[in-house]
Design a protein around this motif. Structure first.
Motif, PDB file in Angstrom:
ATOM      1  N   VAL A  29       0.843  -1.178   0.000  1.00  0.00           N
ATOM      2  CA  VAL A  29       0.000   0.000   0.000  1.00  0.00           C
ATOM      3  C   VAL A  29       0.886   1.239   0.000  1.00  0.00           C
ATOM      4  O   VAL A  29       1.768   1.368   0.830  1.00  0.00           O
ATOM      5  N   GLY A  30       0.665   2.140  -0.943  1.00  0.00           N
ATOM      6  CA  GLY A  30       1.366   3.408  -0.942  1.00  0.00           C
ATOM      7  C   GLY A  30       2.736   3.387  -1.605  1.00  0.00           C
ATOM      8  O   GLY A  30       3.380   4.410  -1.692  1.00  0.00           O
ATOM      9  N   GLU A  31       3.214   2.242  -2.062  1.00  0.00           N
ATOM     10  CA  GLU A  31       4.509   2.190  -2.735  1.00  0.00           C
ATOM     11  C   GLU A  31       4.305   1.895  -4.212  1.00  0.00           C
ATOM     12  O   GLU A  31       3.384   1.179  -4.587  1.00  0.00           O
ATOM     13  N   ALA A  32       5.192   2.414  -5.046  1.00  0.00           N
ATOM     14  CA  ALA A  32       5.109   2.183  -6.489  1.00  0.00           C
ATOM     15  C   ALA A  32       5.547   0.760  -6.818  1.00  0.00           C
ATOM     16  O   ALA A  32       6.413   0.192  -6.166  1.00  0.00           O
ATOM     17  N   THR A  33       4.920   0.203  -7.837  1.00  0.00           N
ATOM     18  CA  THR A  33       5.332  -1.105  -8.324  1.00  0.00           C
ATOM     19  C   THR A  33       6.615  -0.951  -9.133  1.00  0.00           C
ATOM     20  O   THR A  33       6.996   0.154  -9.509  1.00  0.00           O
ATOM     21  N   GLU A  34       7.264  -2.054  -9.418  1.00  0.00           N
ATOM     22  CA  GLU A  34       8.484  -2.019 -10.217  1.00  0.00           C
ATOM     23  C   GLU A  34       8.273  -2.862 -11.466  1.00  0.00           C
ATOM     24  O   GLU A  34       7.755  -3.977 -11.396  1.00  0.00           O
ATOM     25  N   ALA A  35       8.645  -2.322 -12.611  1.00  0.00           N
ATOM     26  CA  ALA A  35       8.505  -3.023 -13.882  1.00  0.00           C
ATOM     27  C   ALA A  35       9.645  -2.601 -14.791  1.00  0.00           C
ATOM     28  O   ALA A  35      10.301  -1.582 -14.554  1.00  0.00           O
ATOM     29  N   ASP A  36       9.895  -3.377 -15.827  1.00  0.00           N
ATOM     30  CA  ASP A  36      10.938  -3.069 -16.806  1.00  0.00           C
ATOM     31  C   ASP A  36      10.304  -3.095 -18.187  1.00  0.00           C
ATOM     32  O   ASP A  36      10.150  -4.152 -18.795  1.00  0.00           O
ATOM     33  N   LEU A  37       9.897  -1.915 -18.670  1.00  0.00           N
ATOM     34  CA  LEU A  37       9.241  -1.815 -19.968  1.00  0.00           C
ATOM     35  C   LEU A  37      10.269  -1.792 -21.090  1.00  0.00           C
ATOM     36  O   LEU A  37      11.355  -1.227 -20.936  1.00  0.00           O
ATOM     37  N   VAL A  52       4.922   1.964 -38.687  1.00  0.00           N
ATOM     38  CA  VAL A  52       5.604   1.461 -37.500  1.00  0.00           C
ATOM     39  C   VAL A  52       4.766   0.330 -36.906  1.00  0.00           C
ATOM     40  O   VAL A  52       3.550   0.463 -36.765  1.00  0.00           O
ATOM     41  N   VAL A  53       5.432  -0.761 -36.569  1.00  0.00           N
ATOM     42  CA  VAL A  53       4.812  -1.861 -35.840  1.00  0.00           C
ATOM     43  C   VAL A  53       5.641  -2.045 -34.586  1.00  0.00           C
ATOM     44  O   VAL A  53       6.862  -2.201 -34.663  1.00  0.00           O
ATOM     45  N   LEU A  54       4.989  -2.017 -33.437  1.00  0.00           N
ATOM     46  CA  LEU A  54       5.699  -2.070 -32.174  1.00  0.00           C
ATOM     47  C   LEU A  54       4.993  -3.024 -31.225  1.00  0.00           C
ATOM     48  O   LEU A  54       3.763  -3.042 -31.151  1.00  0.00           O
ATOM     49  N   THR A  55       5.768  -3.812 -30.505  1.00  0.00           N
ATOM     50  CA  THR A  55       5.232  -4.671 -29.455  1.00  0.00           C
ATOM     51  C   THR A  55       5.864  -4.251 -28.133  1.00  0.00           C
ATOM     52  O   THR A  55       7.077  -4.368 -27.974  1.00  0.00           O
ATOM     53  N   PRO A  56       5.044  -3.743 -27.207  1.00  0.00           N
ATOM     54  CA  PRO A  56       5.574  -3.419 -25.878  1.00  0.00           C
ATOM     55  C   PRO A  56       5.763  -4.701 -25.082  1.00  0.00           C
ATOM     56  O   PRO A  56       5.073  -5.705 -25.309  1.00  0.00           O
ATOM     57  N   ARG A  57       6.694  -4.671 -24.162  1.00  0.00           N
ATOM     58  CA  ARG A  57       6.952  -5.839 -23.316  1.00  0.00           C
ATOM     59  C   ARG A  57       7.289  -5.359 -21.901  1.00  0.00           C
ATOM     60  O   ARG A  57       7.908  -4.323 -21.738  1.00  0.00           O
ATOM     61  N   ASN A  58       6.878  -6.132 -20.928  1.00  0.00           N
ATOM     62  CA  ASN A  58       7.190  -5.854 -19.536  1.00  0.00           C
ATOM     63  C   ASN A  58       8.035  -7.015 -19.017  1.00  0.00           C
ATOM     64  O   ASN A  58       7.543  -8.128 -18.887  1.00  0.00           O
ATOM     65  N   HIS A  59       9.305  -6.753 -18.727  1.00  0.00           N
ATOM     66  CA  HIS A  59      10.199  -7.788 -18.211  1.00  0.00           C
ATOM     67  C   HIS A  59      10.026  -7.999 -16.701  1.00  0.00           C
ATOM     68  O   HIS A  59      10.767  -8.762 -16.112  1.00  0.00           O
ATOM     69  N   GLY A  60       9.071  -7.288 -16.093  1.00  0.00           N
ATOM     70  CA  GLY A  60       8.738  -7.516 -14.685  1.00  0.00           C
ATOM     71  C   GLY A  60       9.589  -6.698 -13.724  1.00  0.00           C
ATOM     72  O   GLY A  60      10.281  -5.791 -14.126  1.00  0.00           O
ATOM     73  N   PRO A  61       9.488  -6.950 -12.481  1.00  0.00           N
ATOM     74  CA  PRO A  61       8.907  -8.128 -11.849  1.00  0.00           C
ATOM     75  C   PRO A  61       7.395  -8.053 -11.605  1.00  0.00           C
ATOM     76  O   PRO A  61       6.779  -9.050 -11.269  1.00  0.00           O
ATOM     77  N   GLU A  62       6.766  -6.869 -11.770  1.00  0.00           N
ATOM     78  CA  GLU A  62       5.344  -6.743 -11.470  1.00  0.00           C
ATOM     79  C   GLU A  62       4.570  -6.321 -12.713  1.00  0.00           C
ATOM     80  O   GLU A  62       5.135  -5.774 -13.654  1.00  0.00           O
ATOM     81  N   ASP A  63       3.259  -6.575 -12.710  1.00  0.00           N
ATOM     82  CA  ASP A  63       2.375  -6.175 -13.801  1.00  0.00           C
ATOM     83  C   ASP A  63       2.232  -4.655 -13.837  1.00  0.00           C
ATOM     84  O   ASP A  63       2.391  -3.979 -12.825  1.00  0.00           O
ATOM     85  N   VAL A  64       1.899  -4.137 -15.020  1.00  0.00           N
ATOM     86  CA  VAL A  64       1.596  -2.716 -15.209  1.00  0.00           C
ATOM     87  C   VAL A  64       0.179  -2.642 -15.768  1.00  0.00           C
ATOM     88  O   VAL A  64      -0.124  -3.309 -16.758  1.00  0.00           O
ATOM     89  N   SER A  65      -0.675  -1.863 -15.138  1.00  0.00           N
ATOM     90  CA  SER A  65      -2.078  -1.792 -15.568  1.00  0.00           C
ATOM     91  C   SER A  65      -2.243  -1.069 -16.898  1.00  0.00           C
ATOM     92  O   SER A  65      -3.159  -1.355 -17.656  1.00  0.00           O
TER      93      SER A  65
END
Length: 160
Positions: A29-37, A52-65
């Motif tokens: 609660v109250g802390e930012a998540t961590e992700a690697d976009l 342009v064709v682009l695929t975003p990816r999240n290497h984690g460790p947490e989901d991004v909404s």
């Protein structure tokens, strides 16, 4: 009797407060998540048009909404000629932003296909791609979500 009701109310408040405390201690609660976009894709230019064709990816460790990727070109876009896909908007003379949607940890996002028209039909353009908004997540590795690509008017695909 009144003091008993008051005591019962305070006991309930304290019980709820104690129930919330462990969540805070765990950092949820109250802390930012961590992700690697990261962004991977290609760009093709011909006769003043860039696809342009682009695929975003999240290497984690947490989901991004949700997050927003920004595209910037070294020359202005043609005024009024852009038909952008849903979730994308022109935000400046040389800039378009697009929503990535939800990005699960260690997974790819939905493909973004974008077509823009450049003013003056240049023979080359530099396209920059980066994260404008990361959904509130902290990204400690910004090197893989910032790309710069030189695209020549050859009809060849340039990968990034």
């Amino acid at each position: 009797m009144r003091w008993m009701r008051g005591l019962t109310v305070w006991a309930a408040v304290l019980a709820v407060g104690v129930g919330v405390a462990p969540a805070r201690a765990a950092g949820t609660v109250g802390e930012a998540t961590e992700a690697d976009l990261a962004y991977h894709g290609s760009a093709v230019m011909g006769a003043g048009r860039v696809d342009v064709v682009l695929t975003p990816r999240n290497h984690g460790p947490e989901d991004v909404s949700d997050s927003t990727v920004r595209f910037r070109w070294s020359v202005p876009l043609v005024a009024g000629a852009q038909r952008l896909p849903a979730g994308c908007a022109r935000t400046g003379r040389q800039e378009v932003v697009c929503r990535t949607g939800a990005l699960a940890a260690d997974g790819p996002g939905e493909r973004i296909a974008l077509r823009v028209w450049l003013r003056g039909r240049p023979t080359e353009v530099t396209m920059a791609v980066d994260t404008l908004w990361g959904g509130g997540a902290v990204d400690r590795n910004r090197s893989n979500d910032r790309q710069q690509v030189l695209v020549l008017d050859t009809g060849d695909a340039y990968f990034f």
